[in-house]
Scaffold this motif. Structure first.
Motif, PDB file in Angstrom:
ATOM      1  N   ALA A   1       0.839  -1.205   0.000  1.00 22.36           N
ATOM      2  CA  ALA A   1       0.000   0.000   0.000  1.00 22.36           C
ATOM      3  C   ALA A   1       0.868   1.246   0.000  1.00 22.36           C
ATOM      4  CB  ALA A   1      -0.929  -0.001   1.216  1.00 22.36           C
ATOM      5  N   TRP A   2       1.929   1.221   0.781  1.00 18.49           N
ATOM      6  CA  TRP A   2       2.845   2.368   0.814  1.00 18.49           C
ATOM      7  C   TRP A   2       3.583   2.517  -0.519  1.00 18.49           C
ATOM      8  CZ3 TRP A   2       4.636   6.800   1.561  1.00 18.49           C
ATOM      9  CH2 TRP A   2       5.986   7.109   1.438  1.00 18.49           C
ATOM     10  N   GLN A   3       4.057   1.414  -1.080  1.00 15.77           N
ATOM     11  CA  GLN A   3       4.749   1.476  -2.364  1.00 15.77           C
ATOM     12  C   GLN A   3       3.818   1.994  -3.458  1.00 15.77           C
ATOM     13  OE1 GLN A   3       6.512  -2.390  -3.109  1.00 15.77           O
ATOM     14  NE2 GLN A   3       8.412  -1.759  -2.130  1.00 15.77           N
ATOM     15  N   ALA A   4       2.552   1.593  -3.410  1.00 14.41           N
ATOM     16  CA  ALA A   4       1.586   2.061  -4.403  1.00 14.41           C
ATOM     17  C   ALA A   4       1.398   3.580  -4.302  1.00 14.41           C
ATOM     18  CB  ALA A   4       0.251   1.354  -4.222  1.00 14.41           C
ATOM     19  N   ALA A   5       1.399   4.107  -3.075  1.00 14.40           N
ATOM     20  CA  ALA A   5       1.256   5.552  -2.886  1.00 14.40           C
ATOM     21  C   ALA A   5       2.455   6.291  -3.467  1.00 14.40           C
ATOM     22  CB  ALA A   5       1.109   5.865  -1.400  1.00 14.40           C
ATOM     23  N   LEU A   6       3.652   5.772  -3.241  1.00 15.45           N
ATOM     24  CA  LEU A   6       4.851   6.402  -3.786  1.00 15.45           C
ATOM     25  C   LEU A   6       4.886   6.283  -5.312  1.00 15.45           C
ATOM     26  CD1 LEU A   6       7.477   7.868  -3.311  1.00 15.45           C
ATOM     27  CD2 LEU A   6       8.569   5.686  -2.755  1.00 15.45           C
ATOM     28  N   ALA A   7       4.442   5.143  -5.838  1.00 12.10           N
ATOM     29  CA  ALA A   7       4.393   4.964  -7.296  1.00 12.10           C
ATOM     30  C   ALA A   7       3.424   5.952  -7.937  1.00 12.10           C
ATOM     31  CB  ALA A   7       3.983   3.531  -7.632  1.00 12.10           C
ATOM     32  N   ARG A   8       2.283   6.210  -7.276  1.00 14.04           N
ATOM     33  CA  ARG A   8       1.328   7.205  -7.801  1.00 14.04           C
ATOM     34  C   ARG A   8       1.962   8.584  -7.853  1.00 14.04           C
ATOM     35  NH1 ARG A   8      -2.368   4.444  -4.588  1.00 14.04           N
ATOM     36  NH2 ARG A   8      -2.223   6.013  -2.935  1.00 14.04           N
ATOM     37  N   ALA A   9       2.714   8.932  -6.825  1.00 10.77           N
ATOM     38  CA  ALA A   9       3.368  10.237  -6.796  1.00 10.77           C
ATOM     39  C   ALA A   9       4.398  10.348  -7.923  1.00 10.77           C
ATOM     40  CB  ALA A   9       4.037  10.456  -5.439  1.00 10.77           C
ATOM     41  N   ILE A  10       5.093   9.265  -8.207  1.00  8.51           N
ATOM     42  CA  ILE A  10       6.071   9.263  -9.309  1.00  8.51           C
ATOM     43  C   ILE A  10       5.358   9.433 -10.648  1.00  8.51           C
ATOM     44  CG2 ILE A  10       7.726   7.819 -10.564  1.00  8.51           C
ATOM     45  CD1 ILE A  10       8.483   6.586  -7.806  1.00  8.51           C
ATOM     46  N   LEU A  11       4.266   8.726 -10.841  1.00  6.87           N
ATOM     47  CA  LEU A  11       3.498   8.855 -12.086  1.00  6.87           C
ATOM     48  C   LEU A  11       2.972  10.279 -12.263  1.00  6.87           C
ATOM     49  CD1 LEU A  11       1.490   5.500 -12.039  1.00  6.87           C
ATOM     50  CD2 LEU A  11       3.141   6.206 -13.796  1.00  6.87           C
ATOM     51  N   GLN A  12       2.541  10.894 -11.175  1.00  7.27           N
ATOM     52  CA  GLN A  12       2.065  12.278 -11.242  1.00  7.27           C
ATOM     53  C   GLN A  12       3.204  13.226 -11.604  1.00  7.27           C
ATOM     54  OE1 GLN A  12       0.481  12.385  -7.296  1.00  7.27           O
ATOM     55  NE2 GLN A  12      -1.563  11.680  -7.897  1.00  7.27           N
ATOM     56  N   ALA A  13       4.404  12.919 -11.106  1.00  5.60           N
ATOM     57  CA  ALA A  13       5.562  13.756 -11.444  1.00  5.60           C
ATOM     58  C   ALA A  13       5.923  13.623 -12.924  1.00  5.60           C
ATOM     59  CB  ALA A  13       6.752  13.367 -10.565  1.00  5.60           C
ATOM     60  N   ILE A  14       5.660  12.461 -13.489  1.00  7.64           N
ATOM     61  CA  ILE A  14       5.866  12.280 -14.939  1.00  7.64           C
ATOM     62  C   ILE A  14       4.825  13.092 -15.703  1.00  7.64           C
ATOM     63  CG2 ILE A  14       5.845  10.612 -16.833  1.00  7.64           C
ATOM     64  CD1 ILE A  14       6.782   8.490 -14.773  1.00  7.64           C
ATOM     65  N   ASP A  15       3.578  13.024 -15.235  1.00  7.85           N
ATOM     66  CA  ASP A  15       2.481  13.747 -15.895  1.00  7.85           C
ATOM     67  C   ASP A  15       2.686  15.265 -15.851  1.00  7.85           C
ATOM     68  OD1 ASP A  15       1.228  11.370 -16.485  1.00  7.85           O
ATOM     69  OD2 ASP A  15      -0.114  11.440 -14.747  1.00  7.85           O
TER      70      ASP A  15
END
Length: 225
Positions: free
Chosen positions: A142-156
């Motif tokens: 769950a924590w890794q998924a939250a960090l992955a979402r933040a990374i994807l948003q930084a790409i966007d």
């Protein structure tokens, strides 16, 4: 009518007291697990620490396994409060990714004298299938998924290059935290926190900056007379 109201108030007070007692037991259990690991938890040890009877502790959890799972959930709740929730107030993109990592580093630095249940628990339960391992893995994912979402948003947002592999970056950031924990807690190396921050800055720079243009060197050919 008055008797009914009094019974409801009495029941409410009993429930509230029970919740407070359970919260106090959980806090003590979390302290024990941080120093001794989840395997170090037992109804008996917890009863001794809290000054309660074994039956009193058992009544709130029912089994050692349920106690361990409850501690994992409590740890995750505190992790979210200290790492995740403050970070999501930051602007989308690199500011949020940076806040998530920085908050994570701060938590590790505080846990130097105790320990991270995510890390110690992984060592204890990596090859032991069952509900405790499942609960621990679920919280970490769950924590890794939250960090992955933040990374994807930084790409966007364009803060990171469009060809950034979020899974790879997540792997590298997680690796920095594991190295920090090992250096700071096990080896007691001074300066580990600052090294982790410098490594993070270098890693992000690699993903944020465009790849340098490749210079094509053409072979020299003698002009035809």
């Amino acid at each position: 009518m008055n008797t009914s109201a009094n019974n409801r108030r009495s029941s409410s007070r009993t429930l509230h007291k029970g919740q407070q007692t359970r919260a106090a037991i959980l806090e003590a259990a979390l302290g024990l697990a941080s120093h001794m690991g989840l395997e170090g938890l037992s109804i008996g040890a917890l009863a001794e620490v809290t000054g309660m009877s074994k039956s009193g502790v058992f009544a709130h959890f029912g089994s050692r396994e349920e106690l361990q799972i409850s501690v994992i959930r409590e740890y995750h709740t505190k992790f979210e409060e200290e790492v995740f929730f403050p970070a999501i107030r930051e602007k989308l993109g690199l500011p949020r990714v940076t806040a998530l990592f920085e908050n994570w580093v701060k938590r590790v630095s505080v846990e130097i004298d105790s320990g991270c249940i995510y890390i110690s628990g992984a060592v204890e339960f990596d090859d032991r299938p069952g509900p405790v391992r499942d609960a621990l893995a679920s919280m970490v994912k769950a924590w890794q998924a939250a960090l992955a979402r933040a990374i994807l948003q930084a790409i966007d947002t364009g803060d990171l290059q469009p060809d950034t592999d979020p899974d790879q970056l997540l792997f590298e950031l997680h690796g920095l935290i594991l190295a920090l924990h090992y250096d700071a807690r096990f080896l007691r190396n001074p300066g580990a926190v600052e090294r982790a921050r410098r490594a993070f800055a270098r890693t992000i720079r690699d993903y944020a900056e465009p790849a340098p243009a490749t210079t094509v060197v053409r072979p020299f050919t003698r002009p035809t007379p």
